[in-house]
Design a protein around this motif. Sequence first.
Motif, PDB file in Angstrom:
ATOM      1  N   HIS A 158       2.427   1.738  -3.319  1.00 36.83           N
ATOM      2  CA  HIS A 158       1.429   2.221  -4.273  1.00 36.83           C
ATOM      3  C   HIS A 158       1.209   3.733  -4.102  1.00 36.83           C
ATOM      4  O   HIS A 158       1.191   4.479  -5.085  1.00 36.83           O
ATOM      5  CB  HIS A 158       0.124   1.452  -4.045  1.00 36.83           C
ATOM      6  CG  HIS A 158      -1.046   2.026  -4.772  1.00 36.83           C
ATOM      7  ND1 HIS A 158      -1.159   1.946  -6.149  1.00 36.83           N
ATOM      8  CD2 HIS A 158      -2.134   2.704  -4.333  1.00 36.83           C
ATOM      9  CE1 HIS A 158      -2.277   2.557  -6.514  1.00 36.83           C
ATOM     10  NE2 HIS A 158      -2.887   3.033  -5.426  1.00 36.83           N
ATOM     11  N   LEU A 159       1.081   4.165  -2.823  1.00 36.88           N
ATOM     12  CA  LEU A 159       0.846   5.592  -2.550  1.00 36.88           C
ATOM     13  C   LEU A 159       2.045   6.432  -2.977  1.00 36.88           C
ATOM     14  O   LEU A 159       1.889   7.520  -3.542  1.00 36.88           O
ATOM     15  CB  LEU A 159       0.551   5.822  -1.062  1.00 36.88           C
ATOM     16  CG  LEU A 159      -0.806   5.320  -0.574  1.00 36.88           C
ATOM     17  CD1 LEU A 159      -0.912   5.493   0.933  1.00 36.88           C
ATOM     18  CD2 LEU A 159      -1.949   6.054  -1.270  1.00 36.88           C
ATOM     19  N   ALA A 160       3.250   5.896  -2.710  1.00 32.82           N
ATOM     20  CA  ALA A 160       4.463   6.640  -3.083  1.00 32.82           C
ATOM     21  C   ALA A 160       4.545   6.790  -4.595  1.00 32.82           C
ATOM     22  O   ALA A 160       4.879   7.856  -5.113  1.00 32.82           O
ATOM     23  CB  ALA A 160       5.696   5.914  -2.557  1.00 32.82           C
ATOM     24  N   ARG A 161       4.186   5.715  -5.310  1.00 34.52           N
ATOM     25  CA  ARG A 161       4.223   5.770  -6.786  1.00 34.52           C
ATOM     26  C   ARG A 161       3.189   6.769  -7.309  1.00 34.52           C
ATOM     27  O   ARG A 161       3.444   7.511  -8.241  1.00 34.52           O
ATOM     28  CB  ARG A 161       3.941   4.383  -7.365  1.00 34.52           C
ATOM     29  CG  ARG A 161       5.184   3.539  -7.384  1.00 34.52           C
ATOM     30  CD  ARG A 161       4.946   2.300  -8.200  1.00 34.52           C
ATOM     31  NE  ARG A 161       6.108   1.423  -8.097  1.00 34.52           N
ATOM     32  CZ  ARG A 161       6.051   0.121  -8.241  1.00 34.52           C
ATOM     33  NH1 ARG A 161       4.905  -0.459  -8.464  1.00 34.52           N
ATOM     34  NH2 ARG A 161       7.139  -0.603  -8.147  1.00 34.52           N
ATOM     35  N   ARG A 162       2.020   6.741  -6.668  1.00 41.13           N
ATOM     36  CA  ARG A 162       0.952   7.644  -7.105  1.00 41.13           C
ATOM     37  C   ARG A 162       1.379   9.109  -6.897  1.00 41.13           C
ATOM     38  O   ARG A 162       1.167   9.959  -7.752  1.00 41.13           O
ATOM     39  CB  ARG A 162      -0.332   7.354  -6.318  1.00 41.13           C
ATOM     40  CG  ARG A 162      -1.552   7.947  -7.006  1.00 41.13           C
ATOM     41  CD  ARG A 162      -2.841   7.403  -6.455  1.00 41.13           C
ATOM     42  NE  ARG A 162      -3.059   7.882  -5.098  1.00 41.13           N
ATOM     43  CZ  ARG A 162      -4.145   7.622  -4.396  1.00 41.13           C
ATOM     44  NH1 ARG A 162      -5.097   6.870  -4.903  1.00 41.13           N
ATOM     45  NH2 ARG A 162      -4.306   8.074  -3.184  1.00 41.13           N
ATOM     46  N   GLU A 163       2.007   9.345  -5.736  1.00 40.37           N
ATOM     47  CA  GLU A 163       2.474  10.698  -5.424  1.00 40.37           C
ATOM     48  C   GLU A 163       3.563  11.129  -6.418  1.00 40.37           C
ATOM     49  O   GLU A 163       3.581  12.265  -6.874  1.00 40.37           O
ATOM     50  CB  GLU A 163       3.003  10.740  -3.967  1.00 40.37           C
ATOM     51  CG  GLU A 163       3.589  12.048  -3.498  1.00 40.37           C
ATOM     52  CD  GLU A 163       2.618  13.216  -3.564  1.00 40.37           C
ATOM     53  OE1 GLU A 163       1.395  12.988  -3.629  1.00 40.37           O
ATOM     54  OE2 GLU A 163       3.101  14.368  -3.599  1.00 40.37           O
ATOM     55  N   GLN A 164       4.439  10.165  -6.746  1.00 41.17           N
ATOM     56  CA  GLN A 164       5.510  10.444  -7.712  1.00 41.17           C
ATOM     57  C   GLN A 164       4.914  10.798  -9.084  1.00 41.17           C
ATOM     58  O   GLN A 164       5.334  11.765  -9.720  1.00 41.17           O
ATOM     59  CB  GLN A 164       6.404   9.190  -7.812  1.00 41.17           C
ATOM     60  CG  GLN A 164       7.536   9.295  -8.808  1.00 41.17           C
ATOM     61  CD  GLN A 164       8.577  10.334  -8.393  1.00 41.17           C
ATOM     62  OE1 GLN A 164       8.654  10.678  -7.215  1.00 41.17           O
ATOM     63  NE2 GLN A 164       9.327  10.855  -9.341  1.00 41.17           N
ATOM     64  N   ARG A 165       3.887  10.028  -9.479  1.00 43.44           N
ATOM     65  CA  ARG A 165       3.238  10.293 -10.776  1.00 43.44           C
ATOM     66  C   ARG A 165       2.564  11.669 -10.759  1.00 43.44           C
ATOM     67  O   ARG A 165       2.623  12.415 -11.733  1.00 43.44           O
ATOM     68  CB  ARG A 165       2.191   9.205 -11.074  1.00 43.44           C
ATOM     69  CG  ARG A 165       2.791   7.944 -11.679  1.00 43.44           C
ATOM     70  CD  ARG A 165       1.720   7.120 -12.390  1.00 43.44           C
ATOM     71  NE  ARG A 165       0.658   6.692 -11.474  1.00 43.44           N
ATOM     72  CZ  ARG A 165       0.708   5.582 -10.748  1.00 43.44           C
ATOM     73  NH1 ARG A 165       1.762   4.797 -10.817  1.00 43.44           N
ATOM     74  NH2 ARG A 165      -0.284   5.257  -9.951  1.00 43.44           N
ATOM     75  N   ARG A 166       1.943  12.008  -9.612  1.00 42.06           N
ATOM     76  CA  ARG A 166       1.277  13.310  -9.498  1.00 42.06           C
ATOM     77  C   ARG A 166       2.292  14.436  -9.620  1.00 42.06           C
ATOM     78  O   ARG A 166       2.078  15.423 -10.315  1.00 42.06           O
ATOM     79  CB  ARG A 166       0.542  13.408  -8.148  1.00 42.06           C
ATOM     80  CG  ARG A 166      -0.394  14.612  -8.041  1.00 42.06           C
ATOM     81  CD  ARG A 166      -0.853  14.848  -6.623  1.00 42.06           C
ATOM     82  NE  ARG A 166       0.256  15.142  -5.719  1.00 42.06           N
ATOM     83  CZ  ARG A 166       0.882  16.296  -5.649  1.00 42.06           C
ATOM     84  NH1 ARG A 166       0.517  17.293  -6.430  1.00 42.06           N
ATOM     85  NH2 ARG A 166       1.887  16.482  -4.815  1.00 42.06           N
TER      86      ARG A 166
ATOM     87  N   ARG B 165       0.838  -1.205   0.000  1.00 41.28           N
ATOM     88  CA  ARG B 165       0.000   0.000   0.000  1.00 41.28           C
ATOM     89  C   ARG B 165       0.870   1.251   0.000  1.00 41.28           C
ATOM     90  O   ARG B 165       0.626   2.206  -0.728  1.00 41.28           O
ATOM     91  CB  ARG B 165      -0.918  -0.040   1.233  1.00 41.28           C
ATOM     92  CG  ARG B 165      -1.659   1.222   1.539  1.00 41.28           C
ATOM     93  CD  ARG B 165      -3.058   1.171   0.952  1.00 41.28           C
ATOM     94  NE  ARG B 165      -3.753   2.426   1.203  1.00 41.28           N
ATOM     95  CZ  ARG B 165      -4.398   3.093   0.277  1.00 41.28           C
ATOM     96  NH1 ARG B 165      -4.420   2.659  -0.959  1.00 41.28           N
ATOM     97  NH2 ARG B 165      -5.038   4.188   0.578  1.00 41.28           N
ATOM     98  N   ARG B 166       1.902   1.218   0.829  1.00 44.60           N
ATOM     99  CA  ARG B 166       2.796   2.369   0.929  1.00 44.60           C
ATOM    100  C   ARG B 166       3.517   2.621  -0.414  1.00 44.60           C
ATOM    101  O   ARG B 166       3.658   3.758  -0.856  1.00 44.60           O
ATOM    102  CB  ARG B 166       3.816   2.121   2.049  1.00 44.60           C
ATOM    103  CG  ARG B 166       4.592   3.345   2.406  1.00 44.60           C
ATOM    104  CD  ARG B 166       5.324   3.198   3.712  1.00 44.60           C
ATOM    105  NE  ARG B 166       6.175   4.356   3.890  1.00 44.60           N
ATOM    106  CZ  ARG B 166       5.776   5.476   4.461  1.00 44.60           C
ATOM    107  NH1 ARG B 166       4.561   5.578   4.927  1.00 44.60           N
ATOM    108  NH2 ARG B 166       6.596   6.499   4.579  1.00 44.60           N
TER     109      ARG B 166
END
Lengths: 127, 337
Positions: free
Chosen positions: B29-37, B26-27
């Motif tokens: 996934h969130l880090a990747r999402r933040e990176q993409r943002r 989960r962590r």
Amino acid sequence: MNESSTPLVLVADDDADILALVKFRLERAGYAVLAASDGEEALRLATEQSPDLAVLDVMMPKLDGYEVTSRLRQREETRDVPVILLTARVQEADVARGFEAGADDYVKKPFSPQELGARVQAILGRR
Amino acid sequence: VIQTLSWSAVGLFVLGVFFVCLLAARRLHLARREQRRREAEERLRPFALALVEGVADGLAKPGRRDRPILAGLLERYARHVRGSPRERIADFFERAGEVEREIRALSGVRAWRRATAAYLLGAMGSHLAERPLRAALGDPNRDVRAAAARSLGRLGAAGAVRPLVYSLIRGDIPRTVAAEALLGIGPAALVPLRGLLVHPEAEVKTVAAELVGLLGDAADAAALHDLLTDTSAEVRAKAARALGRLGAQEAAAGLRVALDDRIPFVRAAAANAIGMIGDHDAGERLLALAREDRFEAAQAAARALACVDGTALLAAARDPANGQHVAEAASVLEVRS
């Protein structure tokens, strides 16, 4: 003082969005821009690069805008660099403190990029 | 029993490992999402800045998927700029249908969604949102009302002054939020606030007097001066403070009369105001109050005397009969000078 024909402006603000807005406006107006995200970095860049003008946020980490202005005024190589303070604090006492520290002008936040550009141009045009 | 316990321990261990892996995934996934943002923001930043500056016409417009990130970026920029850049941001949100969508969300079922909509409408800066936000001041949820008040302040909605003042008095919204919103409206709020100075309800007059003192100018001195004889002590005190803040010299005579008000906190407010105005003629009366009055009024009078006639205060401090407040104010004055 900057030797190149393009005036060099130092912009310091800990908010990346404000830094981007000011930088974009000044670059469009034909200035070269140095960006700093805290007071210490602003002071270092000012000493190393001798900008033609500095736009400083008042509330910055490490050294606030008043302190940076005051130290710029104390150093031989940066004594004459004009300073515009960018501030959300526009109480009479805060404005007076800025001028006492040696600032030449101040712009209130939220700011108009157009007004800031005009003030930068007015100060640099006088020199 | 031992076998059962062993199997339970193994089961718990497996379960623990599973949850640790789940949390790690989960962590990640969130880090990747933040990176993409962040990457998308960097990509969209030049367009957003060009749009704020009104030079985006020739640039390729971002795709539909990028719209929420661009909107987030512009919403942040809108907090820092005023004038035509802010109008351009509002125009962008109006054209994109975002304003309309958030206005619709103000009448949604879930309170958190209504509060988010009220907050976003203030950030978008569109004046189309003023009327729905004024209506949201009557929302059953306090968070929605507070978000609507804050946004009305950000929009500089002069038409919202009266409902904001009433919401403040009723306690519908936190006092600090209401005050910040009213101050955020700025000088545009003065016209409705001046009208409220003669409102029949004392609470309304109290709030109006305080705000006129913060936003007004010399032209407001006469209306505030009239309130020095109001039947409500709160109104008289707020009017005195406001006159002090405005530095209304013409109100000095009225403030000197207010030094004899029967309510101590009104006398204290009048003394403070006289100190701010610098009325020399009040020196004797201030000294008498500093010597004889109750704590708050006496302290205010001594401090005011330090402002209007420091020499008289220092002379009076040499006589112990003039009391502790005179001595204290004189000590402060000496340190400052």
